[in-house]
Design a protein around this motif. Structure first.
Motif, PDB file in Angstrom:
ATOM      1  N   TYR A 223       0.863  -1.184   0.000  1.00 23.48           N
ATOM      2  CA  TYR A 223       0.000   0.000   0.000  1.00 23.48           C
ATOM      3  C   TYR A 223       0.895   1.227   0.000  1.00 23.48           C
ATOM      4  O   TYR A 223       1.779   1.377   0.854  1.00 23.48           O
ATOM      5  CB  TYR A 223      -0.905  -0.023   1.225  1.00 23.48           C
ATOM      6  CG  TYR A 223      -1.659   1.251   1.524  1.00 23.48           C
ATOM      7  CD1 TYR A 223      -2.257   2.002   0.509  1.00 23.48           C
ATOM      8  CD2 TYR A 223      -1.806   1.708   2.836  1.00 23.48           C
ATOM      9  CE1 TYR A 223      -2.958   3.166   0.787  1.00 23.48           C
ATOM     10  CE2 TYR A 223      -2.501   2.865   3.129  1.00 23.48           C
ATOM     11  CZ  TYR A 223      -3.082   3.590   2.107  1.00 23.48           C
ATOM     12  OH  TYR A 223      -3.775   4.751   2.384  1.00 23.48           O
ATOM     13  N   VAL A 224       0.720   2.101  -0.991  1.00 25.01           N
ATOM     14  CA  VAL A 224       1.495   3.335  -1.049  1.00 25.01           C
ATOM     15  C   VAL A 224       0.535   4.524  -1.121  1.00 25.01           C
ATOM     16  O   VAL A 224      -0.557   4.425  -1.684  1.00 25.01           O
ATOM     17  CB  VAL A 224       2.473   3.362  -2.248  1.00 25.01           C
ATOM     18  CG1 VAL A 224       3.489   2.238  -2.142  1.00 25.01           C
ATOM     19  CG2 VAL A 224       1.736   3.289  -3.570  1.00 25.01           C
ATOM     20  N   TYR A 225       0.958   5.622  -0.538  1.00 26.76           N
ATOM     21  CA  TYR A 225       0.155   6.844  -0.590  1.00 26.76           C
ATOM     22  C   TYR A 225       1.092   8.038  -0.587  1.00 26.76           C
ATOM     23  O   TYR A 225       2.261   7.948  -0.176  1.00 26.76           O
ATOM     24  CB  TYR A 225      -0.820   6.924   0.588  1.00 26.76           C
ATOM     25  CG  TYR A 225      -0.168   6.939   1.952  1.00 26.76           C
ATOM     26  CD1 TYR A 225       0.194   8.141   2.564  1.00 26.76           C
ATOM     27  CD2 TYR A 225       0.090   5.753   2.622  1.00 26.76           C
ATOM     28  CE1 TYR A 225       0.791   8.159   3.809  1.00 26.76           C
ATOM     29  CE2 TYR A 225       0.689   5.752   3.872  1.00 26.76           C
ATOM     30  CZ  TYR A 225       1.036   6.955   4.466  1.00 26.76           C
ATOM     31  OH  TYR A 225       1.641   6.962   5.700  1.00 26.76           O
ATOM     32  N   ALA A 226       0.586   9.140  -1.065  1.00 28.88           N
ATOM     33  CA  ALA A 226       1.369  10.370  -1.109  1.00 28.88           C
ATOM     34  C   ALA A 226       0.442  11.556  -0.914  1.00 28.88           C
ATOM     35  O   ALA A 226      -0.743  11.500  -1.270  1.00 28.88           O
ATOM     36  CB  ALA A 226       2.098  10.494  -2.452  1.00 28.88           C
ATOM     37  N   THR A 227       0.965  12.617  -0.325  1.00 23.76           N
ATOM     38  CA  THR A 227       0.207  13.860  -0.200  1.00 23.76           C
ATOM     39  C   THR A 227       1.072  15.023  -0.657  1.00 23.76           C
ATOM     40  O   THR A 227       2.308  14.957  -0.599  1.00 23.76           O
ATOM     41  CB  THR A 227      -0.247  14.119   1.251  1.00 23.76           C
ATOM     42  OG1 THR A 227       0.885  14.431   2.058  1.00 23.76           O
ATOM     43  CG2 THR A 227      -0.973  12.926   1.830  1.00 23.76           C
ATOM     44  N   ALA A 228       0.428  16.081  -1.101  1.00 25.00           N
ATOM     45  CA  ALA A 228       1.158  17.274  -1.528  1.00 25.00           C
ATOM     46  C   ALA A 228       0.260  18.491  -1.352  1.00 25.00           C
ATOM     47  O   ALA A 228      -0.959  18.420  -1.545  1.00 25.00           O
ATOM     48  CB  ALA A 228       1.588  17.155  -2.989  1.00 25.00           C
ATOM     49  N   VAL A 229       0.879  19.596  -0.976  1.00 24.52           N
ATOM     50  CA  VAL A 229       0.161  20.875  -0.946  1.00 24.52           C
ATOM     51  C   VAL A 229      -0.169  21.250  -2.387  1.00 24.52           C
ATOM     52  O   VAL A 229       0.714  21.279  -3.253  1.00 24.52           O
ATOM     53  CB  VAL A 229       1.019  21.959  -0.280  1.00 24.52           C
ATOM     54  CG1 VAL A 229       0.336  23.319  -0.376  1.00 24.52           C
ATOM     55  CG2 VAL A 229       1.304  21.590   1.164  1.00 24.52           C
ATOM     56  N   ALA A 230      -1.439  21.493  -2.664  1.00 25.09           N
ATOM     57  CA  ALA A 230      -1.888  21.766  -4.037  1.00 25.09           C
ATOM     58  C   ALA A 230      -3.217  22.495  -3.993  1.00 25.09           C
ATOM     59  O   ALA A 230      -3.955  22.402  -3.008  1.00 25.09           O
ATOM     60  CB  ALA A 230      -2.029  20.455  -4.818  1.00 25.09           C
ATOM     61  N   PRO A 231      -3.568  23.209  -5.058  1.00 19.66           N
ATOM     62  CA  PRO A 231      -4.881  23.858  -5.117  1.00 19.66           C
ATOM     63  C   PRO A 231      -5.996  22.808  -5.090  1.00 19.66           C
ATOM     64  O   PRO A 231      -5.829  21.705  -5.621  1.00 19.66           O
ATOM     65  CB  PRO A 231      -4.854  24.605  -6.455  1.00 19.66           C
ATOM     66  CG  PRO A 231      -3.415  24.700  -6.826  1.00 19.66           C
ATOM     67  CD  PRO A 231      -2.752  23.497  -6.261  1.00 19.66           C
ATOM     68  N   GLU A 232      -7.095  23.148  -4.488  1.00 23.29           N
ATOM     69  CA  GLU A 232      -8.237  22.234  -4.462  1.00 23.29           C
ATOM     70  C   GLU A 232      -8.682  21.933  -5.889  1.00 23.29           C
ATOM     71  O   GLU A 232      -8.793  22.829  -6.722  1.00 23.29           O
ATOM     72  CB  GLU A 232      -9.392  22.862  -3.670  1.00 23.29           C
ATOM     73  CG  GLU A 232     -10.554  21.933  -3.440  1.00 23.29           C
ATOM     74  CD  GLU A 232     -11.582  22.525  -2.502  1.00 23.29           C
ATOM     75  OE1 GLU A 232     -12.496  21.778  -2.080  1.00 23.29           O
ATOM     76  OE2 GLU A 232     -11.488  23.739  -2.177  1.00 23.29           O
TER      77      GLU A 232
END
Length: 403
Positions: A223-232
């Motif tokens: 299971y891999v996941y990623a998050t990033a600051v980005a416009p909605e």
């Protein structure tokens, strides 16, 4: 209690709704689950069940490791993009402190196992609940609620709104509530097949405004996941290319895992939580749980765990009540759950802001603070999460231990 069988209608066949349905079914309730999706969703992601969720499952006799069949220990360590460890996970210490370490489970396997605990006729797919009102059109708890769907109406003694983060039933009954708030981050999730080398341990890597998580499952998948600051609403055309651009130069095994991603199997969701707490989690004989009640960001890994806690506490409070006692049990449920879940909602948002820091100086200070914090302090900070069933009313916990 009379011999009349009580009937519950559950709106939503996610983990929280199914846990509630299984818990009530095992206590003699007739349960009908209405799910708006036309068929069981092939959910392409994993979930890490913290010790509080495992204790909740134990209290209703649901063995995750046997039922879901693909659970693996998954205490998360923290790393930097260059591979250096900020904090290593200690599953042995967590087991000693909480009775078990977190377990990583494929969501699809967990949903299938919960579904198998219900009669085949209990779940109705392609049936969305459109409204719930008491028979006299008010929130009168003395009146049995009427559940309206495109396929007809149900009358029940209890309705459980487990209809997700965008809960139509929450919007219907709390029209003045401000609803959801964007956290500032978007997230990608997928599960890689067991056709390549798997990482030895679960870890989350914190960069500048970006994170990447790796959780091996017991069956060899990852299971891999990623998050990033980005416009909605930001949606790159090729998610695999986007992930490679952002994380392809990070430490091993991240680049090799990214190469194995199937773009069609990547889920992307903007991260939201409730902008304000609900005043209570019940109205009349309608009760909310999970994301419908207290949507939170995933930064503490407690969204699904709190839905499971909700379902189990609700079932314990309803255990032994007759129809006339349901309103009192729902009031007790609101009293037991509102403060705990809203505190976690706020804490999760704050944790996300720290993890998403992007300024180099702020990131350096954050990483230093994580490395300098003694393990015993970190563990104490997790006590109110992982000892979840210790935080419910005494009579509920006593019932849990007696079963």
């Amino acid at each position: 209690m009379s011999g009349i069988q009580r009937r519950a209608v559950v709106a939503g066949a996610g983990i929280g709704g199914l846990t509630a349905a299984v818990a009530l079914h095992r206590r003699g309730w007739q349960v009908t689950v209405c799910e708006r999706s036309p068929e069981p969703a092939a959910v392409g992601a994993g979930i890490v069940l913290a010790p509080n969720a495992l204790r909740a499952f134990d209290s209703i006799g649901f063995d995750v490791t046997r039922a879901a069949g693909s659970a693996a220990p998954a205490a998360l360590g923290l790393r930097r993009p260059d591979g250096r460890w900020l904090k290593r996970a200690d599953t042995g210490a967590m087991t000693a402190r909480y009775g078990s370490a977190p377990l990583a489970v494929h969501r699809e396997a967990l949903v299938e196992a919960l579904t198998a605990g219900l009669p085949e006729e209990a779940i109705h797919y392609g049936v969305a609940v459109t409204s719930v009102t008491a028979a006299n059109g008010t929130d009168d708890p003395a009146e049995r609620p009427i559940v309206r769907t495109a396929s007809g109406e149900f009358t029940a003694d209890l309705v459980i709104a487990a209809d997700g983060i965008h809960s139509p039933l929450r919007q219907q009954h709390y029209p003045a509530h401000p609803g959801l708030r964007y956290s500032g981050e978007t997230a990608w999730r997928t599960v890689l097949p067991a056709d390549g080398p798997a990482p030895a341990a679960a870890a989350e890597t914190w960069g500048r405004g970006e994170r990447f998580g790796v959780v091996p499952l017991a069956d060899g998948r990852v299971y891999v996941y990623a998050t990033a600051v980005a416009p909605e609403g930001y949606r790159p055309a090729d998610p695999r290319a986007e992930l490679l651009r952002r994380y392809g130069a990070w430490h091993d095994p991240i680049p090799a895992l990214l190469e194995r991603i199937d773009p069609a199997a990547v889920l992307q969701h903007d991260l939201h939580d409730l902008a304000a707490p609900l005043p209570r989690y019940h109205r009349g004989r309608l009760v909310w749980l999970g994301d419908a009640a207290h949507a939170m960001t995933p930064n503490l890994g407690q969204g699904g765990c709190q839905a499971i806690e909700d379902a189990v506490v609700l079932a314990h409070l309803l255990d032994g009540t007759d129809v006339a006692g349901i309103p009192g049990a729902l009031a007790a449920y609101s009293a037991a759950r509102c403060a705990r879940t809203d505190a976690l909602r706020v804490r999760s948002r704050r944790a996300g802001r720290i993890a998403a820091l992007a300024h180099p100086l702020a990131v350096a200070a954050r990483d230093l603070a994580v490395r300098a914090t003694p393990a015993r302090i970190t563990q104490r900070a997790m006590d109110d999460l992982c000892r979840g069933m210790d935080n419910v009313p005494v009579d509920v916990a006593a019932r849990s231990e007696a079963r």
